[in-house]
Write a protein that holds these residues in place. Structure first.
Motif, short mmCIF file in Angstrom:
data_model
loop_
_atom_site.label_atom_id
_atom_site.label_comp_id
_atom_site.label_asym_id
_atom_site.label_seq_id
_atom_site.Cartn_x
_atom_site.Cartn_y
_atom_site.Cartn_z
N GLY A 149 118.77 35.80 -36.55
CA GLY A 149 117.56 35.08 -36.14
C GLY A 149 117.92 33.73 -35.54
O GLY A 149 119.09 33.40 -35.38
N ASP A 150 116.90 32.92 -35.23
CA ASP A 150 117.11 31.59 -34.67
C ASP A 150 117.99 30.77 -35.60
O ASP A 150 117.75 30.72 -36.81
N GLY A 151 118.99 30.11 -35.06
CA GLY A 151 119.81 29.22 -35.84
C GLY A 151 120.92 29.90 -36.63
O GLY A 151 121.66 29.25 -37.35
N TYR A 152 121.03 31.20 -36.53
CA TYR A 152 122.10 31.92 -37.22
C TYR A 152 123.11 32.40 -36.20
O TYR A 152 122.78 32.63 -35.04
N ALA A 153 124.35 32.55 -36.63
CA ALA A 153 125.40 33.05 -35.73
C ALA A 153 125.16 34.54 -35.50
O ALA A 153 125.58 35.37 -36.28
N ASN A 154 124.45 34.86 -34.46
CA ASN A 154 124.09 36.25 -34.17
C ASN A 154 125.24 36.97 -33.50
O ASN A 154 125.90 36.44 -32.63
#
Length: 128
Positions: free
Chosen positions: A37-42
């Motif tokens: 998700g937003d702000g995670y190391a995808n």
């Protein structure tokens, strides 16, 4: 008699090769996937899996397959994750983040080829 010995040796060699391949595949599996998700190391595999599994659920609910399965996290993917969280009936928080709860249910609700303990299990967070 000589053919029997050769056949047994070939069988043992094949069984050893299969065990080796299985061990290598397990060693490469991720023990726990991170949130998506937003702000995670995808990672592109995890995002692709989320897109694919959300598409499976949306299609089953008559919504077609609304997401491009491109492995890129963006506002459309987040929006459909939030839709899934509300439409799933599992009491998920509608935060647009794929954590262990949302990920686990996606793995169970999506198709069995990629979901469950198959390919996407290594990339989507879950409790199981």
């Amino acid at each position: 008699m000589r053919l029997t010995v050769i056949a047994k040796a070939a069988g043992i060699t094949a069984a050893t090769a299969l065990l080796t391949v299985g061990t290598l595949a397990q060693a490469q599996a991720s023990p726990s996937a991170g949130y998506i998700g937003d702000g995670y190391a995808n990672n592109s595999h995890g995002v692709w899996c989320v897109q694919h599994l959300v598409n499976d659920v949306a299609s089953a609910k008559g919504k077609g397959r609304p997401l491009a399965e491109d492995g890129l996290w963006g506002p459309n993917t987040k929006s459909w994750v939030t839709w899934y969280q509300g439409a799933s009936g599992h009491g998920l928080s509608k935060d647009g983040i794929v954590g262990k709860g949302t990920g686990g249910w996606l793995l169970l609700d999506g198709d069995s080829y990629y979901g469950g303990y198959n390919y996407c299990y290594n990339y989507v967070p879950s409790y199981f």
